[in-house]
Design an enzyme around this catalytic site. Structure first.
Site, mmCIF file in Angstrom:
data_model
loop_
_atom_site.group_PDB
_atom_site.id
_atom_site.type_symbol
_atom_site.label_atom_id
_atom_site.label_comp_id
_atom_site.label_asym_id
_atom_site.label_seq_id
_atom_site.Cartn_x
_atom_site.Cartn_y
_atom_site.Cartn_z
ATOM 1 N N LYS B 92 -0.185 9.907 3.436
ATOM 2 C CA LYS B 92 -1.280 9.701 2.677
ATOM 3 C C LYS B 92 -2.376 9.490 3.376
ATOM 4 O O LYS B 92 -3.374 10.358 3.275
ATOM 5 C CB LYS B 92 -1.370 9.281 1.428
ATOM 6 C CG LYS B 92 -0.705 9.211 0.259
ATOM 7 C CD LYS B 92 -0.676 10.375 -1.103
ATOM 8 C CE LYS B 92 0.521 10.935 -1.588
ATOM 9 N NZ LYS B 92 -0.041 12.461 -2.294
ATOM 10 N N GLU B 114 -7.989 9.842 -7.173
ATOM 11 C CA GLU B 114 -6.714 9.413 -8.716
ATOM 12 C C GLU B 114 -5.314 8.769 -8.297
ATOM 13 O O GLU B 114 -5.573 9.596 -6.932
ATOM 14 C CB GLU B 114 -6.724 10.960 -9.601
ATOM 15 C CG GLU B 114 -5.685 11.844 -8.473
ATOM 16 C CD GLU B 114 -6.029 11.955 -7.452
ATOM 17 O OE1 GLU B 114 -7.504 12.484 -7.660
ATOM 18 O OE2 GLU B 114 -5.533 13.099 -6.372
ATOM 19 N N SER B 381 8.390 10.381 4.534
ATOM 20 C CA SER B 381 6.744 10.035 4.328
ATOM 21 C C SER B 381 5.920 8.690 4.134
ATOM 22 O O SER B 381 4.823 9.151 3.909
ATOM 23 C CB SER B 381 6.682 11.958 3.428
ATOM 24 O OG SER B 381 7.232 11.339 2.189
#
Lengths: 272, 399
Positions: B92, B114, B381
């Site tokens: 991220k 968000e 990830s």
């Protein structure tokens, strides 16, 4: 001439401004919606905007989102909304009805199929807030084929060249969002509105309605002095929200009557 | 050879993507698109981004051969792209660094985001602290309750966390609320979207920032194995880690790409988040894409053990890659993902995020069916520390 154009033409000859209330179909209860629409008209509304409930109303504030949630508890579908309009038309063949909502319920039915059904039900205009001009070529064509006006939004941040683009597509009336933010917001600067409307009228030849942030008779009166129509949504939804099921119809009618009086310049009872 | 060159100028991937937003958002998106177009070709910007990824995020992330696990499964070699080793523990941050640098250049002093599980919120709060910006994170109140540790983490980093009480009180509602904030405060505020969804230019911009994953992999694979992998596998919620790995490989037709969605309690139940496998196209959150929806076009609540995959939409580029059969999309259940989670802990000493565990679970299914000389590259990830409470609970253990 369609009902929306007729309405504005008639208002013009009478030197009056349009009052356009918004309610969400199915709120507070689907059984009340058609009656509520008739009461809005009795109270002096010129056009009725009927919201199509949606699970994710991104451009709306919390008040209108809650109204959508209440309607969705009854599983009110777009097909139900069209049935309500058809029912309303049985007793009222004059008052224009404009549907307002989001793209996905329309896409679930299909744009062309929806336009056909909406025409059959007696819908006069449709505003899909997340179909901006660049995404809705076919959509506008579908509506036009069925004699329905494509209503569009303009906002304080819309650039002049874009206003022209929207003005080319828009039918019926333009809905000018009078402030930055979502429906139900609280601060409306009338001088800003006046200035923007002057600019918009250079490109827009159809009537302009102003909405977002109109919460009382005083503001409604002031906005009516500037625009062709006053659109009121969240304030009416609040009235529904705070009323019991039994007195919701009367409360809304009283509120809309007082707004009507305020818009017409009758200063009595503007405290709503 | 066809050169893949999407989205088009207006943000479309075939029929998907686009800008399905209210007029009130158009000028903010126009401004963002113009500024991003400028800076994506700006050498200074790209250099700063690369420097930050190297020195702050800790890139490049290695490719690791999960040898013991591969041998245990038998069959193809499973290689892991170690995004879990990034600062903040997931892919991220690649995107939040990119968007925060852009926000700074656009003169925005406040960032909003968000978040579902809190990973993107943490990554946003992190870069906001790093660059001295005010940060507000919207999070469904249900998620706030479920992810108390990440909420505290964001607060430690100086962010304000706003619980969202509307709708289903989860990620999609947080996104709605962040959009509303942005519409209202567009002058000073930059909205950092966490995945390849939302209106154009977000799906493209987030993808571009995440392609560092695939670009590194291409170089690393050549160095270590003298060739590219046979199959890429990545989990897909919104799909940012998957597109980051896939995108640089799209024109390499010999490389197969598989996106793994959350099948929750099973694809034949209504408790899943397998948007591409089970959904159908519609319009939500500013773009046209596959959605989990009912017959009337209302968005349905999804379910996954992994909060990061628990989203009823999916990036529009994945919708297109599915339709043109360039990528394949499959589902993996909660239980299969959990099994892979435990396997990676035990065989490799790596605790994967539950999101990534979906990709691992599919690799574990596929590897034994393939020859030993085949190379599977799985995007790991994120790391799984955040998921310990969930895993313990699923195993009937109170921490």
């Amino acid at each position: 001439m369609n009902r929306i154009n007729q309405t504005f033409a008639s208002l013009k000859t009478r030197h009056k401004k349009a009052l356009i209330p918004f309610i969400t179909a199915g709120d507070p209860d689907p059984a009340l919606t058609v009656d509520l629409m008739h009461r809005l008209v009795e109270a002096g509304s010129d056009i009725v905007e009927l919201g199509i409930p949606f699970s994710d109303p991104m451009a709306d504030g919390p008040t209108i989102q809650r109204s959508s949630e209440r309607a969705l508890k009854y599983h009110v579908t777009l097909t139900n909304v069209l049935e309500m309009v058809a029912e309303f038309r049985k007793k009222d063949s004059q008052t224009p009805v404009v549907l307002m909502g989001y793209a996905n319920p329309v896409e679930a039915i299909g744009q062309a199929s929806f336009a056909q059904k909406a025409q059959q039900a007696g819908v006069d205009g449709v505003l899909i807030v997340d179909y901006p001009p660049e995404e809705c070529g076919e959509w506008v064509d579908c509506l036009e084929q069925h004699g329905i006006d494509a209503i569009f939004l303009l906002s304080p941040t819309t650039k002049p060249e874009r206003v022209k683009q929207v003005a080319k597509l828009a039918k019926g009336y333009i809905y000018y969002v009078s402030l930055r933010g979502v429906t139900g917001a609280k601060h409306l600067d009338l001088r800003d509105v006046e200035h923007m409307l002057e600019q918009l009228r250079q490109s827009v030849s159809i009537p302009i309605g102003v909405g977002f942030g109109i919460r009382d008779g005083e503001t409604a009166h002031a906005v009516a002095g500037l625009a062709d129509a006053v659109v009121i949504g969240s304030r009416i939804i609040e009235e529904i929200e705070n009323a019991s099921r039994d007195n919701a119809l009367d409360k809304v009618k009283m509120l809309v009557q007082s707004l009507r009086n305020a818009i017409d310049g009758n200063t009595t009872n503007t405290n709503c | 050879m066809n050169v893949y060159d999407l989205p088009d100028k207006s943000g479309h991937f075939g029929p998907y993507g686009g800008v399905f937003v209210a007029e009130t958002l158009i000028s903010a998106l126009d401004q963002l698109r113009e500024q991003y177009e400028h800076f994506r070709n700006d050498a200074e910007f790209q250099k700063e981004f690369a420097d930050e990824l190297k020195h702050y995020v800790g890139r490049p992330s290695p490719i690791y051969h999960a040898k013991r696990w591969s041998e245990h499964l038998g069959g193809a070699k499973i290689l892991l792209k170690r995004e879990d080793l990034n600062h903040t523990g997931a892919h991220k941050v690649n995107n939040t660094v990119g968007q925060a640098l852009l926000a700074r250049r656009m003169g925005k002093t406040r960032v909003i985001a968000e978040t579902g599980a809190g990973q993107h919120g943490v990554a946003t709060a992190t870069v906001a602290a790093r660059y001295g910006m005010k940060c507000v994170v919207y999070m469904g109140s249900e998620d706030v309750r479920r992810q108390a540790t990440n909420v505290y983490r964001m607060k430690l980093l100086g962010a304000e966390v706003v619980p969202v009480e509307s709708g289903s009180r989860t990620l999609k509602d947080a996104l709605n609320e962040a959009m509303r904030d942005w519409v209202t405060h567009v002058e000073d505020t930059f909205y950092i979207i966490g995945t390849v969804a939302g209106p154009h230019p977000y799906p493209m911009m987030v993808r571009d920032f995440q392609t560092v994953i695939g670009n590194e992999a291409k170089i690393q694979m050549l160095e270590a194995y003298g060739r590219q992998p046979d199959i890429l596998i990545a989990c897909v919620g919104g799909g940012s880690n998957a597109i980051g790995l896939f995108y640089p490989y799209i024109d390499e037709n010999s490389v197969k790409m598989i996106g793994v969605e959350a099948a929750g309690k099973g694809l034949d139940t209504d408790q899943h988040a397998a948007t591409l496998v089970k959904g159908r196209p519609g319009v939500l959150h500013g773009n046209r894409t596959y959605l989990i929806q009912d017959n009337d076009g209302q968005i349905i609540e999804t379910h996954s053990i992994s909060a990061g995959l628990d989203y009823p939409g999916v990036g529009p580029e994945h919708a297109w890659l599915k339709d043109i059969h360039r990528a394949e999309y499959v589902g993996v259940t909660d239980n299969e993902a959990l099994e892979a989670f435990h396997a990676l802990c035990r065989y490799e000493g790596i605790m994967p995020a539950l999101e990534s565990s979906h990709a691992l679970a599919y690799a574990a299914k596929l590897a034994p069916t393939l020859d030993k000389d085949k190379l599977l590259l799985v995007n790991l990830s994120g790391r799984g520390d955040k998921d310990m409470a969930t895993v313990a609970q699923m195993s009937g253990i109170n921490l």
